[in-house]
Design a protein around this motif. Structure first.
Motif, short mmCIF file in Angstrom:
data_model
loop_
_atom_site.label_atom_id
_atom_site.label_comp_id
_atom_site.label_asym_id
_atom_site.label_seq_id
_atom_site.Cartn_x
_atom_site.Cartn_y
_atom_site.Cartn_z
N ILE A 7 -40.65 6.95 0.61
CA ILE A 7 -42.08 6.63 0.61
C ILE A 7 -42.33 5.33 -0.16
O ILE A 7 -43.07 4.44 0.30
CB ILE A 7 -42.90 7.78 0.00
CG1 ILE A 7 -42.80 9.03 0.88
CG2 ILE A 7 -44.35 7.38 -0.19
CD1 ILE A 7 -43.40 10.27 0.25
N ILE A 8 -41.69 5.20 -1.32
CA ILE A 8 -41.85 3.97 -2.11
C ILE A 8 -41.31 2.77 -1.34
O ILE A 8 -41.93 1.69 -1.32
CB ILE A 8 -41.13 4.13 -3.47
CG1 ILE A 8 -41.78 5.24 -4.29
CG2 ILE A 8 -41.15 2.82 -4.24
CD1 ILE A 8 -41.04 5.58 -5.56
N ALA A 9 -40.15 2.94 -0.70
CA ALA A 9 -39.54 1.83 0.04
C ALA A 9 -40.42 1.38 1.20
O ALA A 9 -40.57 0.17 1.44
CB ALA A 9 -38.16 2.24 0.54
N GLN A 10 -41.02 2.34 1.92
CA GLN A 10 -41.77 2.01 3.12
C GLN A 10 -43.20 1.56 2.83
O GLN A 10 -43.86 1.02 3.73
CB GLN A 10 -41.78 3.22 4.06
CG GLN A 10 -40.42 3.56 4.60
CD GLN A 10 -40.40 4.87 5.37
OE1 GLN A 10 -41.44 5.36 5.80
NE2 GLN A 10 -39.22 5.44 5.54
N THR A 11 -43.67 1.78 1.64
CA THR A 11 -45.02 1.32 1.30
C THR A 11 -44.99 0.07 0.42
O THR A 11 -45.61 -0.94 0.75
CB THR A 11 -45.78 2.44 0.56
OG1 THR A 11 -45.00 2.92 -0.54
CG2 THR A 11 -46.07 3.59 1.50
N LEU A 12 -44.25 0.12 -0.67
CA LEU A 12 -44.24 -0.99 -1.61
C LEU A 12 -43.25 -2.08 -1.21
O LEU A 12 -43.62 -3.24 -0.99
CB LEU A 12 -43.93 -0.47 -3.02
CG LEU A 12 -43.83 -1.52 -4.13
CD1 LEU A 12 -45.16 -2.24 -4.30
CD2 LEU A 12 -43.41 -0.85 -5.45
N PHE A 13 -41.98 -1.71 -1.11
CA PHE A 13 -40.94 -2.71 -0.88
C PHE A 13 -41.03 -3.34 0.51
O PHE A 13 -40.73 -4.52 0.68
CB PHE A 13 -39.55 -2.11 -1.10
CG PHE A 13 -39.24 -1.81 -2.52
CD1 PHE A 13 -39.01 -2.82 -3.44
CD2 PHE A 13 -39.19 -0.50 -2.98
CE1 PHE A 13 -38.73 -2.54 -4.77
CE2 PHE A 13 -38.90 -0.20 -4.30
CZ PHE A 13 -38.68 -1.23 -5.20
N LEU A 14 -41.43 -2.56 1.51
CA LEU A 14 -41.50 -3.10 2.86
C LEU A 14 -42.48 -4.25 2.96
O LEU A 14 -42.17 -5.31 3.53
CB LEU A 14 -41.87 -1.99 3.85
CG LEU A 14 -41.98 -2.41 5.31
CD1 LEU A 14 -40.66 -2.94 5.83
CD2 LEU A 14 -42.45 -1.23 6.17
N SER A 15 -43.67 -4.07 2.42
CA SER A 15 -44.67 -5.14 2.49
C SER A 15 -44.23 -6.38 1.71
O SER A 15 -44.45 -7.52 2.14
CB SER A 15 -46.01 -4.64 1.98
OG SER A 15 -45.89 -4.18 0.64
N ILE A 16 -43.58 -6.16 0.55
CA ILE A 16 -43.09 -7.29 -0.24
C ILE A 16 -42.00 -8.05 0.52
O ILE A 16 -42.01 -9.30 0.58
CB ILE A 16 -42.56 -6.81 -1.60
CG1 ILE A 16 -43.70 -6.22 -2.45
CG2 ILE A 16 -41.87 -7.94 -2.35
CD1 ILE A 16 -43.23 -5.60 -3.75
N LEU A 17 -41.08 -7.33 1.12
CA LEU A 17 -39.99 -7.98 1.86
C LEU A 17 -40.52 -8.73 3.08
O LEU A 17 -40.03 -9.83 3.40
CB LEU A 17 -38.97 -6.93 2.29
CG LEU A 17 -38.13 -6.31 1.17
CD1 LEU A 17 -37.32 -5.13 1.70
CD2 LEU A 17 -37.22 -7.35 0.56
N MET A 18 -41.50 -8.16 3.76
CA MET A 18 -42.04 -8.83 4.94
C MET A 18 -42.70 -10.16 4.56
O MET A 18 -42.61 -11.14 5.30
CB MET A 18 -43.04 -7.92 5.64
CG MET A 18 -42.40 -6.74 6.35
SD MET A 18 -41.43 -7.23 7.78
CE MET A 18 -42.71 -7.80 8.86
N ARG A 19 -43.36 -10.19 3.41
CA ARG A 19 -44.01 -11.42 2.98
C ARG A 19 -43.02 -12.47 2.47
O ARG A 19 -43.25 -13.67 2.64
CB ARG A 19 -45.04 -11.12 1.88
CG ARG A 19 -46.27 -10.39 2.36
CD ARG A 19 -47.38 -10.45 1.32
NE ARG A 19 -46.95 -9.89 0.05
CZ ARG A 19 -47.14 -8.63 -0.32
NH1 ARG A 19 -47.75 -7.79 0.51
NH2 ARG A 19 -46.73 -8.19 -1.51
N THR A 20 -41.93 -12.01 1.87
CA THR A 20 -41.01 -12.94 1.22
C THR A 20 -39.89 -13.41 2.14
O THR A 20 -39.57 -14.61 2.18
CB THR A 20 -40.42 -12.30 -0.04
OG1 THR A 20 -39.81 -11.05 0.30
CG2 THR A 20 -41.50 -12.08 -1.08
#
Length: 429
Positions: A237-250
């Motif tokens: 859940i943390i990976a798909q909500t927090l990290f996913l959006s950060i990775l997509m932007r970066t």
């Protein structure tokens, strides 16, 4: 489900499980493009209602008649394509740059259900029996159906929907084999579909056998398995909500897919070589990060598809996943059979980590989980294919669509036109 299978087919439990999952997966593969195309024309809400209803309708039959339950769960594979309708719905109601986050939230809610339902089901079964578990599951399904019927609005804009039923659907568009021919000609969807095939095939096989593997090879007890599911689910859940959006932007959409596949390769290889419980826990944390792959792929497909093609393109991706749901368990079962790794799911739960570590056969095994290691090699193929996915396809797609529109301004019927990229550029003038 396996317990009911064992009661019904005591001598061929895993064979029948593979057969049922195979039939269900193949039917999902056949129906996904049709349901996606119909939702593109007639709206998402009622097809979401239809898919959820037929996904849940076999549940009460589990206690009423196991034979009817397994027959119904196989046939209902025709409608087990809820994710394609949901992702098309999300594409309708979100802007393009927000879709990845939205897809991550959808996948995260699915992960949340995996965290809560096994623990709740195990508690109810131990305290009150399996009948109450089936009853609660049935009530939750009924609430879900009424929620869709009463609270979920239609997402497809009125101007996109046809004035008469059937006016926008051709059987060529709904035919899964015709869709495969179009996929073969499309330089964007083809590598995406191959990537999904090679990445989800080991994942589907892993789902079918991993917890038996933890119990009987690694030595996890029931409490440890429930805790493992909860921890990995929360991390997902943390990976798909927090990290996913950060990775997509970066790092961008394509690189996020590649990173998720890299985590999946590492996770499966660790499962294959791991022989201690702490190794499984560490690999589970890596598995949580690999869960970003599918929402990132869905966002990539959505960005490159026209508004009236979201359902059919997501349906093709879901159809490939459905095919993997049938082939994956059979593949892992065959590999474990060839390497003489046998599971006895229905023995009493008296295994322990100490007993497993004292088993000399486990000590001699250089690769305790050969199926997971072979799965890592298959995902490596997915990684290599994903390298060839075009980085920025949306702009060229729109440019091509505009050129078609200008050249066909005097002819509104595009059915006779030859599409250069048939899936992503098949739009209505």
């Amino acid at each position: 489900m396996l317990a009911v299978l064992h009661e019904t087919f005591p001598s061929h439990t895993f064979l029948m499980n593979g057969l049922i999952q195979g039939v269900k997966g193949f039917l999902s593969f056949l129906s996904a493009p049709l349901i996606g195309a119909l939702s593109d024309a007639w709206g998402r809400k009622y097809f979401l209602l239809l898919t959820v209803f037929f996904t849940c309708v076999p549940i009460p039959l589990m206690r009423i008649s196991p034979w009817w339950y397994f027959a119904m769960i196989s046939v209902c594979g025709i409608f087990s394509v809820t994710f394609s309708v949901i992702f098309a719905y999300v594409a309708d109601v979100t802007e393009e740059h927000k879709r990845t986050t939205a897809y991550g939230l959808v996948s995260a809610t699915f992960a949340a259900s995996l965290v809560t339902s096994p623990a709740l089901g195990a508690y109810l079964s131990a305290s009150y029996g399996d009948s109450l578990v089936v009853l609660v599951a049935t009530l939750v399904a009924v609430v879900d159906i009424f929620f869709i019927l009463l609270a979920v609005p239609e997402s497809l804009p009125e101007k996109i929907r046809p004035t008469s039923w059937g006016s926008s659907i051709s059987w060529e568009q709904a035919d899964p084999f015709a869709s495969l021919k179009k996929v073969r000609k499309d330089p964007t969807v083809l590598p995406i579909c191959i990537t999904v095939l090679f990445s989800y095939l080991p994942e589907a096989g892993q789902y079918s056998s991993f917890f038996l593997y933890l119990r009987q090879v690694i030595g996890f007890g029931s409490a440890s398995i429930a805790a493992f599911i909860a921890v990995v689910g929360i991390l997902s859940i943390i990976a798909q909500t927090l990290f996913l959006s950060i990775l997509m932007r970066t790092i961008g959409n394509k690189n996020t897919v590649l990173l998720g596949l890299g985590f999946q390769i590492f996770q499966l290889a660790w499962y294959g070589f791991g022989s201690q419980s702490w190794m499984m826990w560490a690999a589970g944390a890596v598995a949580a990060m690999s869960s970003i792959t599918f929402p990132a792929i869905s966002a990539l497909v959505s960005r490159n598809a026209e508004a009236d093609q979201q359902g059919v393109v997501q349906g093709i991706i879901t159809g490939v996943r459905g095919l993997c749901n049938g082939l994956g368990p059979a593949l892992y079962g065959l590999i474990f059979f060839v390497f003489h790794v046998e599971f006895n799911e229905f023995l009493p739960d008296n295994t322990s980590e100490t007993a497993t570590q004292q088993n000399p056969s486990n000590k001699r095994a250089i690769v305790p989980g050969p199926a997971f290691l072979i799965g890592a090699c298959i995902v490596l193929l997915a990684f290599l294919v994903a390298l060839f996915i075009p980085e920025n396809k949306a702009s060229s797609t729109k440019k091509h669509s505009n050129s078609i529109s200008s050249s066909q301004s005097n002819n509104l019927d595009q059915s006779n036109e030859e599409d250069i990229e048939p899936l992503l550029q098949d739009s209505t003038v």
